[in-house]
Design a protein around this motif. Structure first.
Motif, short mmCIF file in Angstrom:
data_model
loop_
_atom_site.label_atom_id
_atom_site.label_comp_id
_atom_site.label_asym_id
_atom_site.label_seq_id
_atom_site.Cartn_x
_atom_site.Cartn_y
_atom_site.Cartn_z
N ASN A 9 0.85 -1.19 0.00
CA ASN A 9 0.00 0.00 0.00
C ASN A 9 0.89 1.24 0.00
O ASN A 9 1.56 1.53 1.00
N ALA A 10 0.90 1.94 -1.14
CA ALA A 10 1.75 3.12 -1.26
C ALA A 10 1.32 4.23 -0.33
O ALA A 10 2.15 4.99 0.19
N THR A 11 0.01 4.34 -0.07
CA THR A 11 -0.47 5.39 0.83
C THR A 11 0.05 5.17 2.25
O THR A 11 0.49 6.12 2.92
N LEU A 12 -0.01 3.93 2.71
CA LEU A 12 0.51 3.61 4.05
C LEU A 12 2.02 3.84 4.10
O LEU A 12 2.55 4.32 5.12
N PHE A 13 2.72 3.53 3.03
CA PHE A 13 4.16 3.75 2.96
C PHE A 13 4.48 5.24 3.13
O PHE A 13 5.33 5.62 3.95
N ARG A 14 3.78 6.09 2.36
CA ARG A 14 4.02 7.54 2.46
C ARG A 14 3.58 8.06 3.82
O ARG A 14 4.21 8.96 4.38
N LYS A 15 2.50 7.50 4.36
CA LYS A 15 2.02 7.94 5.66
C LYS A 15 3.05 7.69 6.75
O LYS A 15 3.26 8.54 7.63
N ASN A 16 3.70 6.54 6.70
CA ASN A 16 4.72 6.25 7.71
C ASN A 16 5.89 7.23 7.60
O ASN A 16 6.41 7.71 8.62
N LEU A 17 6.31 7.53 6.36
CA LEU A 17 7.43 8.44 6.19
C LEU A 17 7.09 9.85 6.66
O LEU A 17 7.92 10.52 7.28
N THR A 18 5.88 10.31 6.34
CA THR A 18 5.51 11.67 6.75
C THR A 18 5.17 11.74 8.24
O THR A 18 5.42 12.76 8.89
N ARG A 19 4.62 10.67 8.78
CA ARG A 19 4.25 10.67 10.20
C ARG A 19 5.48 10.68 11.10
O ARG A 19 5.49 11.35 12.14
N PHE A 20 6.52 9.96 10.71
CA PHE A 20 7.71 9.85 11.56
C PHE A 20 8.89 10.63 10.99
O PHE A 20 10.04 10.28 11.26
N TRP A 21 8.61 11.71 10.23
CA TRP A 21 9.70 12.47 9.64
C TRP A 21 10.62 13.10 10.67
O TRP A 21 11.83 13.27 10.40
N PRO A 22 10.15 13.49 11.87
CA PRO A 22 11.12 14.04 12.84
C PRO A 22 12.24 13.06 13.19
O PRO A 22 13.37 13.48 13.46
N LEU A 23 11.93 11.76 13.19
CA LEU A 23 12.94 10.76 13.55
C LEU A 23 14.05 10.71 12.50
O LEU A 23 15.23 10.91 12.83
N TRP A 24 13.68 10.45 11.24
CA TRP A 24 14.73 10.35 10.22
C TRP A 24 15.25 11.73 9.81
O TRP A 24 16.39 11.85 9.34
N GLY A 25 14.45 12.78 10.00
CA GLY A 25 14.92 14.13 9.69
C GLY A 25 16.02 14.57 10.65
O GLY A 25 17.04 15.13 10.23
N LEU A 26 15.83 14.30 11.96
CA LEU A 26 16.86 14.66 12.94
C LEU A 26 18.12 13.84 12.72
O LEU A 26 19.24 14.36 12.81
N ALA A 27 17.95 12.55 12.43
CA ALA A 27 19.11 11.70 12.17
C ALA A 27 19.86 12.18 10.93
O ALA A 27 21.10 12.16 10.90
N SER A 28 19.15 12.59 9.90
CA SER A 28 19.79 13.10 8.68
C SER A 28 20.56 14.38 8.96
O SER A 28 21.68 14.59 8.44
#
Length: 448
Positions: A9-28
């Motif tokens: 499910n591409a929608t669920l995939f994008r939802k996970n990335l946008t929902r938890f962006w602070p986690l991977w954004g801070l790490a980046s």
């Protein structure tokens, strides 16, 4: 019209990335600081100050640090994408979507793995840009680094996913995940320190025999950068000659280990999928969500508490009354049983989510008692023959080594009677066995 069942499910995939962006954004953001620091250093010292082998060495040093980083970061990504498993309402909602469990698993797994890899991708792109600016780009070093980071990240995220499906409680997942990665070295230390109190001459606190079962420790100790240097004669502006070392090449040692652990990660991911297909939604909130692992958890906690807590209780209440240098067997059995019983009932309470777990528990407690007595008897009578093991000549450390001489003098007046029944000097004409730690593990000297 019949709804279509999807495996992704591409929608669920994008939802996970946008929902938890602070986690991977801070790490980046944190990862981007390192290539930027290298860039500023090059601006200050000169664009040609770093060569291609220098950049390759930095890449491989980063590979050596990835296990420690992923040990925490991959677990956070796994806890984020699988967090719905730990809440009854959330898991019920997810399982009503027109997506098969295989589809949910694949979508969440890929999104979590993507979150794990995004910071490395950002950092890697910036490192490539910096190396190109300095004219020090090394395609081979970059390719090896990319493969190594992919393999390590895949293994750590797969192991965290596997643990996520063992438990149904968000607070239980981190300690179980830590146990998966460090249980082998923890048991090695506990058993070795425990054996010292029973076996004459046993002096090592850690053998490292099963270190490969603790991936983080094994990867950090074995996967490292090996640099090759040559000496170059140069002169200062005033004409004074001097010798400098020039880095000519950098190689990643034991690179194949990453491939092995990546295959292990693939097996763990497959096991996690099997557990998910059979997982009951009602297990949300349970400490252990897999039925056949509940006894393993109960007796495993009891065993760890017995080994760790038993030695603590013995040193606290009986060490002052101890006869000789070695443990008194009966008091140690009592201390092991007391600590094991605490662990046994504590684990039972966690599994039952209640305090009333004492009725009908005497059989399990009897198993704990038998296990504690068996371990003490095996070590007390040295049924494994550890004290009688004679190492090969090539394994013996140098008797002139200061550490070994100190150990020999410390045990000069020690001995064990038949079957380890007591302490005292060996009989006339007998042989005193002194065990000394060396690079090859526990060693034994025979002094006549």
């Amino acid at each position: 019209m019949q709804s279509k069942t999807s495996y992704f499910n591409a929608t669920l995939f994008r939802k996970n990335l946008t929902r938890f962006w602070p986690l991977w954004g801070l790490a980046s953001f944190i990862g981007a600081l390192f290539p930027l620091a290298v860039l500023l250093d090059m601006v200050h010292r000169g664009w040609n100050v770093l060569s291609a082998p220098d950049f390759t060495g930095m890449y491989y040093d980063a590979v050596s640090a990835v296990p420690v980083i992923n040990l925490v970061y991959a677990a956070l990504c796994a806890m984020a994408v699988w967090s719905y498993l730990y809440n009854a309402r959330s898991v019920g909602l997810m399982h009503t979507l027109p997506i098969r469990r295989e589809g949910l698993f694949l979508t969440n797994f890929l999104s979590g793995l993507s979150m794990t890899l995004i910071p490395y991708a950002v950092t890697g792109v910036l490192c490539v840009v910096v190396s190109l600016c300095g004219g020090a780009f090394d395609a081979k070093g970059l390719a090896v680094t990319v493969l190594a980071v992919l393999g390590e990240s895949f293994f750590y995220f797969s192991s965290a996913t596997f643990v996520a499906f063992i438990t149904g409680n968000a607070f239980t997942m981190p300690p179980l995940y830590a146990l998966l990665h460090f249980l082998a070295v923890l048991l090695d230390w506990l058993i070795s320190s425990f054996a010292q109190g029973f076996i004459f001459g046993f002096s090592t606190y850690y053998t490292g025999v099963v270190e490969w079962l603790s991936p983080t420790v094994y990867l950090v100790n074995n996967v490292r950068c090996a640099r090759q240097y040559v000496e170059v004669q140069q002169t200062f502006p005033d004409g004074t000659p001097y010798t400098s070392r020039l880095l000519t090449s950098a190689d990643l040692e034991s690179f194949w280990l990453i491939g092995v652990y990546a295959l292990v990660g693939l097996a763990l991911a497959a096991l996690a999928l099997i557990l998910y297909r059979r997982r009951r939604s009602e297990t949300a909130g349970d400490v252990v969500a897999v039925g056949w692992l509940r006894p393993v958890f109960r007796y495993g906690v009891a065993g760890l508490c017995a080994l760790l807590g038993g030695q603590f209780l013995y040193s606290l209440f009986w060490y002052g009354f101890q006869q000789g240098e070695y443990y008194d067997t009966l008091p140690m059995v009592v201390c092991l049983l007391a600590a094991g019983a605490i662990g046994y009932y504590g684990a039972s309470m966690l599994l039952a989510k209640a305090f009333k777990v004492f009725r009908g528990s005497w059989k399990g407690l009897g198993i704990v008692l038998a296990g504690c007595a068996l371990v003490c008897c095996v070590l007390h009578f040295d049924l494994l023959g550890v004290a009688d093991r004679v190492p090969e000549a090539s394994q013996n450390p140098d008797p002139g080594d200061p550490d070994c001489r100190q150990h020999l003098h410390a045990h000069a007046g020690e001995g064990r009677g038949p079957a380890g029944a007591g302490q005292g000097p060996p009989s006339n004409g007998g042989c005193r066995r002194i065990l000394c730690s060396g690079d090859g593990g526990p060693q034994i000297f025979h002094l006549v």
